[in-house]
Design an enzyme around this catalytic site. Structure first.
Site, PDB file in Angstrom:
ATOM      1  N   LYS A  70       0.803  -1.233   0.000  1.00 56.44           N
ATOM      2  CA  LYS A  70       0.000   0.000   0.000  1.00 56.44           C
ATOM      3  C   LYS A  70       0.838   1.287   0.000  1.00 56.44           C
ATOM      4  O   LYS A  70       0.416   2.304  -0.535  1.00 56.44           O
ATOM      5  CB  LYS A  70      -0.943   0.025   1.213  1.00 56.44           C
ATOM      6  N   ASP A 106      -9.496   3.104   2.910  1.00 53.84           N
ATOM      7  CA  ASP A 106      -9.402   2.343   4.165  1.00 53.84           C
ATOM      8  C   ASP A 106      -9.886   3.132   5.392  1.00 53.84           C
ATOM      9  O   ASP A 106     -10.604   2.604   6.236  1.00 53.84           O
ATOM     10  CB  ASP A 106      -7.945   1.927   4.431  1.00 53.84           C
TER      11      ASP A 106
HETATM   12  P1  ATR Z   1      -0.997  -3.045   5.572  1.00 52.75           P
HETATM   13  O1  ATR Z   1      -0.692  -2.297   4.362  1.00 52.75           O
HETATM   14  O2  ATR Z   1      -2.231  -3.891   5.439  1.00 52.75           O
HETATM   15  O3  ATR Z   1      -1.043  -2.232   6.812  1.00 52.75           O
HETATM   16  P2  ATR Z   1       1.751  -3.772   5.993  1.00 52.75           P
HETATM   17  O4  ATR Z   1       2.135  -2.434   5.503  1.00 52.75           O
HETATM   18  O5  ATR Z   1       2.503  -4.952   5.490  1.00 52.75           O
HETATM   19  O6  ATR Z   1       0.226  -4.081   5.704  1.00 52.75           O
HETATM   20  O7  ATR Z   1       1.768  -3.761   7.575  1.00 52.75           O
HETATM   21  C1  ATR Z   1       1.647  -4.934   8.312  1.00 52.75           C
HETATM   22  C2  ATR Z   1       1.757  -4.581   9.793  1.00 52.75           C
HETATM   23  O8  ATR Z   1       1.723  -5.811  10.551  1.00 52.75           O
HETATM   24  C3  ATR Z   1       3.066  -3.899  10.151  1.00 52.75           C
HETATM   25  O9  ATR Z   1       2.828  -2.994  11.200  1.00 52.75           O
HETATM   26  C4  ATR Z   1       3.925  -5.089  10.644  1.00 52.75           C
HETATM   27  O10 ATR Z   1       4.954  -4.745  11.548  1.00 52.75           O
HETATM   28  P3  ATR Z   1       6.421  -4.319  11.005  1.00 52.75           P
HETATM   29  O11 ATR Z   1       6.274  -2.911  10.500  1.00 52.75           O
HETATM   30  O12 ATR Z   1       7.307  -4.399  12.203  1.00 52.75           O
HETATM   31  O13 ATR Z   1       6.795  -5.298   9.911  1.00 52.75           O
HETATM   32  C5  ATR Z   1       2.879  -5.879  11.382  1.00 52.75           C
HETATM   33  N1  ATR Z   1       3.288  -7.266  11.582  1.00 52.75           N
HETATM   34  C6  ATR Z   1       3.295  -8.266  10.676  1.00 52.75           C
HETATM   35  N2  ATR Z   1       3.737  -9.415  11.244  1.00 52.75           N
HETATM   36  C7  ATR Z   1       4.022  -9.129  12.550  1.00 52.75           C
HETATM   37  C8  ATR Z   1       4.506  -9.886  13.668  1.00 52.75           C
HETATM   38  N3  ATR Z   1       4.766 -11.196  13.564  1.00 52.75           N
HETATM   39  N4  ATR Z   1       4.662  -9.247  14.845  1.00 52.75           N
HETATM   40  C9  ATR Z   1       4.375  -7.931  14.968  1.00 52.75           C
HETATM   41  N5  ATR Z   1       3.916  -7.164  13.947  1.00 52.75           N
HETATM   42  C10 ATR Z   1       3.735  -7.744  12.765  1.00 52.75           C
END
Ligand code: ATR
Length: 285
Positions: A70, A106
């Site tokens: 995104k 969103d």
């Molecule tokens: P979107 O666009 O739907 O928000 P994204 O930009 O990929 O998707 O964001 C995913 C979110 O989930 C992020 O905040 C990510 O944390 P990081 O910025 O540290 O990567 C979080 N996330 C995904 N897997 C995670 C995990 N196992 N533990 C903690 N946070 C997680």
């Protein structure tokens, strides 16, 4: 076989296997007798630029953008709406005479869902936002316009939270910290919103919030819709808290995207029923 006179809409993300966007939009296209087709594409992070070129070459009418693209997609588009620019993330693309324009539905989808389903008043509330990705940006912007008392953003990657805090152009003033410090922050908030993918199918037994930290006077909102009741919401229910699931945001952000592609604001009850039926069908998938 897709006939040439169909308008194609793509979904760019990874993973997209469990997404209910294709069935929801294709059911709507059929309901309204529109010659459109919605197709999900699994696009790895390094393939985003060529995927966008693919949309152009194949003359797609539009697209949705989801995890994790995104934010990263913006440089590849021809223009973005003022709202998407403010948020710094795009979830919807419209092909206008060969120019790919990015939008963000969103935040509005989230607010509509929260208000319609829970009647929750955001004014003067202390909010804890988990995650700092594209969805978090949109929600941080949307709720910051509702006169909340405070906003705290916790993320695993603190640099991403810092970027959210400093780079988005909407007027947010937020405290940020690493997600491991949740214990220090959760006690002082009224509303907890999970925007991370933790708890999403297939990792349905996971939650970032230790159950015993959730209080009965708190509202807990999760933007995940698959499963409908995430581990976080289940834990919150058991603690006596009020909960709000991600299905409504999913439906309303999609309704606004559908309107941008077709000019029609669709029947959101029909969309909800379609997604619910699809979720039942794919149980155990
Ligand atoms: P979107 O666009 O739907 O928000 P994204 O930009 O990929 O998707 O964001 C995913 C979110 O989930 C992020 O905040 C990510 O944390 P990081 O910025 O540290 O990567 C979080 N996330 C995904 N897997 C995670 C995990 N196992 N533990 C903690 N946070 C997680």
């Amino acid at each position: 076989m897709i006939s040439n006179d169909r308008h194609l809409i793509g979904l760019l993300g990874t993973p997209v296997k469990h997404s209910k966007s294709p069935i929801m939009h294709n059911s709507l296209f059929e309901k309204y007798g529109l010659k459109y087709e919605y197709i999900a594409f699994n696009v790895a992070e390094g393939d985003l630029a060529s995927a966008v070129e693919g949309l152009r070459a194949l003359n797609f009418a539009g697209a949705n953008v989801t995890v994790p693209h995104k934010v990263a997609i913006i440089p590849y588009l021809d223009a973005i709406s003022p709202k998407a620019a403010k948020i710094g993330a795009v979830n919807t693309i419209v092909n206008k005479d060969g120019r790919l324009i990015g939008y963000n539905t969103d935040g509005d989808g989230y607010l509509t869902s929260l208000l319609e389903e829970t009647n929750y008043k955001l004014a003067d509330k202390r909010v804890l936002l988990l995650g700092a990705g594209g969805a978090a940006r949109a929600i941080a912007c949307a709720i910051s316009e509702q006169k909340i008392a405070s906003l705290t953003i916790l993320n695993r990657d603190i640099k991403k939270a810092e970027r959210l805090q400093s780079k988005i152009a909407c007027n947010i003033s937020a405290e940020i910290a690493i997600i491991d410090k949740i214990q220090e922050y959760i006690g002082a908030v009224d509303l907890i919103i999970n925007t991370t993918t933790v708890g999403m199918s297939p990792g349905i037994d996971k939650s970032l919030v230790p159950q015993q930290l959730i209080r009965s006077d708190q509202m807990v909102s999760d933007i995940i819709y698959n499963p409908l009741v995430t581990r976080l919401l289940q834990d919150a229910n058991e603690q006596g808290a009020t909960t709000h699931s991600g299905l409504g945001m999913f439906v309303y952000q999609a309704a606004l995207a559908f309107q941008k592609w077709t000019g029609i604001y669709p029947d959101t009850d029909f969309m909800r029923e379609t997604v619910l039926a699809a979720l039942v069908d794919s149980e155990g998938d």
